[in-house]
Scaffold this active site. Structure first.
Site, PDB file in Angstrom:
ATOM      1  N   TYR A  46       0.790  -1.324   0.000  1.00 42.54           N
ATOM      2  CA  TYR A  46       0.003  -0.163   0.025  1.00 42.54           C
ATOM      3  C   TYR A  46       0.858   1.357  -0.504  1.00 42.54           C
ATOM      4  O   TYR A  46       1.524   1.469   0.677  1.00 42.54           O
ATOM      5  CB  TYR A  46      -1.050   0.279   1.252  1.00 42.54           C
ATOM      6  CG  TYR A  46      -2.526  -0.207   1.397  1.00 42.54           C
ATOM      7  CD1 TYR A  46      -2.662   1.011   0.141  1.00 42.54           C
ATOM      8  CD2 TYR A  46      -3.030  -0.995   1.611  1.00 42.54           C
ATOM      9  CE1 TYR A  46      -4.268   0.625  -0.572  1.00 42.54           C
ATOM     10  CE2 TYR A  46      -4.454  -1.473   0.826  1.00 42.54           C
ATOM     11  CZ  TYR A  46      -5.243  -0.429   0.436  1.00 42.54           C
ATOM     12  OH  TYR A  46      -6.673  -0.277  -0.046  1.00 42.54           O
ATOM     13  N   GLU A  48      -0.499   5.061  -0.224  1.00 44.18           N
ATOM     14  CA  GLU A  48      -1.267   5.644  -0.750  1.00 44.18           C
ATOM     15  C   GLU A  48      -0.362   7.813  -0.346  1.00 44.18           C
ATOM     16  O   GLU A  48      -0.017   7.327   0.048  1.00 44.18           O
ATOM     17  CB  GLU A  48      -2.858   5.936   0.245  1.00 44.18           C
ATOM     18  CG  GLU A  48      -3.329   5.043  -0.295  1.00 44.18           C
ATOM     19  CD  GLU A  48      -5.256   4.899   0.475  1.00 44.18           C
ATOM     20  OE1 GLU A  48      -4.912   5.640   1.189  1.00 44.18           O
ATOM     21  OE2 GLU A  48      -6.178   4.023   0.094  1.00 44.18           O
ATOM     22  N   ASP A 192      -6.305  13.940 -25.493  1.00 49.16           N
ATOM     23  CA  ASP A 192      -6.520  12.757 -24.630  1.00 49.16           C
ATOM     24  C   ASP A 192      -5.534  11.600 -26.055  1.00 49.16           C
ATOM     25  O   ASP A 192      -6.631  11.678 -27.223  1.00 49.16           O
ATOM     26  CB  ASP A 192      -7.886  11.386 -24.733  1.00 49.16           C
ATOM     27  CG  ASP A 192      -8.394  10.666 -24.508  1.00 49.16           C
ATOM     28  OD1 ASP A 192      -6.920   9.404 -24.341  1.00 49.16           O
ATOM     29  OD2 ASP A 192      -8.722   9.957 -23.929  1.00 49.16           O
ATOM     30  N   THR A 218      -3.338   6.527 -21.776  1.00 46.09           N
ATOM     31  CA  THR A 218      -3.006   5.011 -21.552  1.00 46.09           C
ATOM     32  C   THR A 218      -1.152   4.791 -21.715  1.00 46.09           C
ATOM     33  O   THR A 218      -0.677   5.100 -23.226  1.00 46.09           O
ATOM     34  CB  THR A 218      -4.318   3.645 -21.978  1.00 46.09           C
ATOM     35  OG1 THR A 218      -3.982   4.487 -23.762  1.00 46.09           O
ATOM     36  CG2 THR A 218      -5.838   4.305 -21.288  1.00 46.09           C
ATOM     37  N   LYS A 221      -1.005   1.029 -25.499  1.00 48.83           N
ATOM     38  CA  LYS A 221      -1.947   0.839 -26.750  1.00 48.83           C
ATOM     39  C   LYS A 221      -0.146   0.538 -27.739  1.00 48.83           C
ATOM     40  O   LYS A 221       0.358  -0.079 -27.882  1.00 48.83           O
ATOM     41  CB  LYS A 221      -2.954   2.172 -27.399  1.00 48.83           C
ATOM     42  CG  LYS A 221      -3.952   1.435 -26.462  1.00 48.83           C
ATOM     43  CD  LYS A 221      -5.097   2.636 -26.641  1.00 48.83           C
ATOM     44  CE  LYS A 221      -6.504   2.264 -25.976  1.00 48.83           C
ATOM     45  NZ  LYS A 221      -6.497   3.423 -25.012  1.00 48.83           N
TER      46      LYS A 221
HETATM   47  N1  DSN Z   1     -11.465   0.982 -25.268  1.00 41.89           N
HETATM   48  C1  DSN Z   1     -10.701   1.337 -26.229  1.00 41.89           C
HETATM   49  C2  DSN Z   1     -10.170   1.350 -27.302  1.00 41.89           C
HETATM   50  O1  DSN Z   1     -10.553   0.092 -28.147  1.00 41.89           O
HETATM   51  O2  DSN Z   1      -9.958   2.194 -28.346  1.00 41.89           O
HETATM   52  C3  DSN Z   1     -11.032   2.695 -25.823  1.00 41.89           C
HETATM   53  O3  DSN Z   1     -11.421   2.506 -24.509  1.00 41.89           O
END
Ligand code: DSN
Length: 423
Positions: A46, A48, A192, A218, A221
């Site tokens: 943990y 935090e 984003d 994110t 990807k």
């Molecule tokens: N699920 C993602 C995508 O496939 O683009 C977006 O959150």
């Protein structure tokens, strides 16, 4: 039920990933090092709070790991501030909304049906439920963002925050135009970059950081890392909100964003995932990753061209990034059926609405492909031509099991020639 069952299922999933052709635009395969960190003892801890200011003892090692993640991400993107704690892109966006807006404030994003994202104002998401969303769109004719219309919508609606970014848009963004109109109406500009982050990090696509007040992403990807999210602020970031605490103090934006992630929207950070993020960023800083990122785009361009040569319609006529959106109207098949039959042939992708779609999100008239994962497996331009042939055969013969089985065997054999996991 025994836990053994879960390990059997994990092994089956590993086989599926190994044997299949992964065209889901938001997926990728991590390195053994990233995998090892994500499955490490750090999951027991943990922590935090933030490095040097935690609510738990025993964080001195965790602090060093999180600092390395932060510094590596800053170096990779040229950011002045980074928060690596968001568990996902949606969590990163939720924290930005909390930091920058009050419930009911107006936000403007790209319409989900035109390639946007759930967290950019969709009525079924917190961003549309708790805030007042308006949308900009792409042109029907060429599938590209209509910048004049976007600016006119912003001037008319005066959103407090504008979001630039997408999950199914194959073209680069003109961040400068978004900033121009944001400045005109006094709006906050957030990018984003969840999908193209890896390509932006290596300078292949336009960089939003000089123009956008806030950038979220994110890490799993095109960045090819562990599943997770992150928030960044650029070097020239000036406080555009005049943020005042209830006591009337002006706060540093880093404090505002740190507070919006924890305790604002999350509890304990996932330090095993933060360690895996650190490795992701270190890998992305390498020259090898630059070669990879260029190959992702080359592969996407060859795949899209080869599909067009086989009679497929690609929205906007091609791609600048790693993905493409295919309009299946002329193939007399829905996105839902196409996704299913491709899966029978060991090709995974997702059904996707196309702009101005006449079908529901559950059926759709399109499918979305991306090349980030297949490029990690070492596939190159010649393989993209083979993939276009596989897809063409399947979509032309959706009810012919003999054809689907034949393509499946060809896909499996192509994938057998590109080993994936060392463990
Ligand atoms: N699920 C993602 C995508 O496939 O683009 C977006 O959150």
């Amino acid at each position: 039920m025994e836990s053994k069952k879960i390990f059997e299922l994990i092994e089956k999933e590993k086989q599926r990933q190994t044997k299949g052709l992964e065209l889901i635009a938001s997926e990728n395969f991590v390195s053994d090092e990233v995998m090892k960190a994500a499955g490490s003892v750090l999951t027991n801890k943990y922590a935090e709070g933030y490095p040097g200011r935690r609510y738990y003892g025993g964080c001195e090692i965790i602090d060093q790991i999180e600092e390395i993640a932060i510094e590596s991400a800053k170096k990779l993107f040229g950011a002045a501030y980074v928060n690596v704690q968001p568990h996902s892109g949606a969590q990163a966006n939720a924290a930005v909304f909390l930091a920058c807006l009050k419930p009911g404030d107006k936000v403007m994003g790209l319409d989900l049906a035109h390639g946007g994202h759930l967290t950019h104002g969709s009525p079924v998401n917190f961003s549309g439920l708790n805030y007042d969303p308006v949308f900009y769109k792409v042109n029907k004719e060429d599938g590209r963002i209509n910048y004049e219309d976007m600016m006119a919508t912003a001037r008319r609606e005066k959103p407090k925050m504008i979001i630039v970014g997408a999950s199914a848009y194959s073209r680069d963004f003109n961040y400068k135009k978004f900033r121009e109109v944001a400045d005109e109406i006094g709006a906050i500009l957030m990018a984003d970059i969840s999908h193209p982050a890896g390509l932006i990090a290596k300078g292949i696509l336009s960089d939003p950081l000089p123009y956008c007040h806030i950038v979220t992403t994110t890490t799993h990807k095109t960045l090819r890392g562990t599943r997770g999210g992150m928030i960044m602020l650029g070097k020239d970031f000036e406080n555009p909100f005049g943020y005042k605490t209830p006591k009337g103090e002006i706060k540093m934006m880093s404090q505002v964003f740190d507070g919006a992630v924890f305790p604002g929207t999350q509890g304990g950070p996932l330090e095993h995932i933060i360690a895996a993020k650190a490795i992701t960023f270190i890998e992305a800083l390498s020259d090898e990753f630059l070669v990879y990122a260029h190959q992702v785009v080359k592969n996407a361009q060859v795949l899209s061209k080869s599909l067009i040569e086989r009679g497929f319609e690609i929205i906007s006529g091609g791609t600048d990034n790693h993905l493409m959106l295919i309009d299946l109207h002329n193939k007399n098949i829905t996105g839902k059926v196409a996704e299913k039959v491709l899966e029978k042939a060991a090709i995974t992708c997702n059904k996707n609405m196309i702009p101005y779609d006449d079908r529901s999100p559950f059926i759709t008239s399109g499918i979305r492909f991306g090349t980030a994962a297949v490029t990690t497996r070492g596939l190159k331009e010649n393989d993209m031509i083979k993939i276009a042939d596989f897809v063409n055969e399947v979509i032309d013969n959706p009810e012919n099991d003999k054809v689907l089985n034949k393509v499946r065997e060809e896909v499996n054999s192509l994938m057998d020639s590109r080993p994936l996991f060392n463990w």
